[in-house]
Design a protein around this motif. Structure first.
Motif, PDB file in Angstrom:
ATOM      1  N   CYS A  41       8.689   0.618   0.549  1.00 38.68           N
ATOM      2  CA  CYS A  41       9.011  -0.469   1.357  1.00 38.68           C
ATOM      3  C   CYS A  41      10.586  -0.485   1.603  1.00 38.68           C
TER       4      CYS A  41
ATOM      5  N   TRP B 253       7.878  -0.848   5.747  1.00 33.71           N
ATOM      6  CA  TRP B 253       6.838  -0.112   4.647  1.00 33.71           C
ATOM      7  C   TRP B 253       6.497   1.143   5.500  1.00 33.71           C
TER       8      TRP B 253
ATOM      9  N   TYR C 218       4.145   4.958   4.779  1.00 34.32           N
ATOM     10  CA  TYR C 218       3.171   5.388   3.918  1.00 34.32           C
ATOM     11  C   TYR C 218       3.677   7.158   3.986  1.00 34.32           C
TER      12      TYR C 218
ATOM     13  N   LYS D 176      -5.465   3.154   3.177  1.00 32.83           N
ATOM     14  CA  LYS D 176      -4.467   4.198   3.494  1.00 32.83           C
ATOM     15  C   LYS D 176      -3.317   4.642   2.496  1.00 32.83           C
ATOM     16  N   GLY D 177      -3.331   4.339   1.434  1.00 33.37           N
ATOM     17  CA  GLY D 177      -2.714   4.795   0.249  1.00 33.37           C
ATOM     18  C   GLY D 177      -1.479   4.039  -0.071  1.00 33.37           C
ATOM     19  N   SER D 178      -0.487   4.679  -1.002  1.00 28.18           N
ATOM     20  CA  SER D 178       0.624   3.937  -1.390  1.00 28.18           C
ATOM     21  C   SER D 178       1.916   3.687  -0.659  1.00 28.18           C
ATOM     22  N   THR D 179       2.685   2.740  -0.356  1.00 33.73           N
ATOM     23  CA  THR D 179       3.723   2.625   0.557  1.00 33.73           C
ATOM     24  C   THR D 179       5.196   2.788  -0.127  1.00 33.73           C
TER      25      THR D 179
ATOM     26  N   THR E  52       9.976  -2.313  -4.348  1.00 30.55           N
ATOM     27  CA  THR E  52       8.651  -2.621  -4.189  1.00 30.55           C
ATOM     28  C   THR E  52       7.670  -1.373  -3.713  1.00 30.55           C
ATOM     29  N   THR E  53       6.745  -1.347  -4.041  1.00 30.45           N
ATOM     30  CA  THR E  53       5.610  -0.468  -3.568  1.00 30.45           C
ATOM     31  C   THR E  53       4.094  -1.127  -3.684  1.00 30.45           C
ATOM     32  N   THR E  54       3.408  -0.806  -2.592  1.00 28.25           N
ATOM     33  CA  THR E  54       2.117  -1.389  -2.661  1.00 28.25           C
ATOM     34  C   THR E  54       1.077  -0.334  -2.353  1.00 28.25           C
ATOM     35  N   HIS E  55      -0.257  -0.538  -2.639  1.00 26.41           N
ATOM     36  CA  HIS E  55      -1.065   0.394  -2.444  1.00 26.41           C
ATOM     37  C   HIS E  55      -2.527  -0.289  -1.717  1.00 26.41           C
ATOM     38  N   CYS E  56      -2.922   0.355  -0.645  1.00 23.06           N
ATOM     39  CA  CYS E  56      -4.023   0.273   0.042  1.00 23.06           C
ATOM     40  C   CYS E  56      -4.987   0.966  -0.298  1.00 23.06           C
TER      41      CYS E  56
END
Length: 107
Positions: free
Chosen positions: A72, A83, A85, A67-70, A60-64
């Motif tokens: 996990c 998670w 960054y 803040k940027g991409s994580t 899993t990856t997420t993006h804010c």
């Protein structure tokens, strides 16, 4: 009146711990508290204060956008409980490589 910043970082001097399924995963007196409008405060732990040997990198990856991409992490059957960054956007360098958890117990 100017609006408060969307994200604020504050050093935490008291001891903060994270337990999951009875396991101590993080224990620090050097965490950062990230306060972001619309979200609960989160503690970001230096990796040396986290039991990284118990965590597995998740797919899993997420993006804010703020803040940027994580990256996990999971703990056994507990998927995506934390998670980090690795390369946050400009202005968020203070959280680079630090680990945050969805569930925390503070002491």
């Amino acid at each position: 009146m100017p609006q408060a910043p969307r994200i604020e970082l504050h050093p935490v001097s008291q001891r903060v711990q994270v337990h999951v399924d009875g396991k101590l995963l993080a224990d620090s007196t050097n965490a950062l508290e990230l306060r972001e409008r619309g979200y609960p405060p989160r503690h970001y732990f230096p990796r040396e204060d986290v039991r990284m040997d118990l965590l597995n990198t998740s797919e899993t990856t997420t993006h804010c956008p703020f803040k940027g991409s994580t990256v996990c992490f999971s703990l056994g059957e507990n998927k995506d409980i934390a998670w980090s960054y690795e390369q946050p956007i400009e202005g968020m360098e203070a959280i680079t490589g630090k680990v945050a958890f969805y569930e925390q117990i503070s002491k």
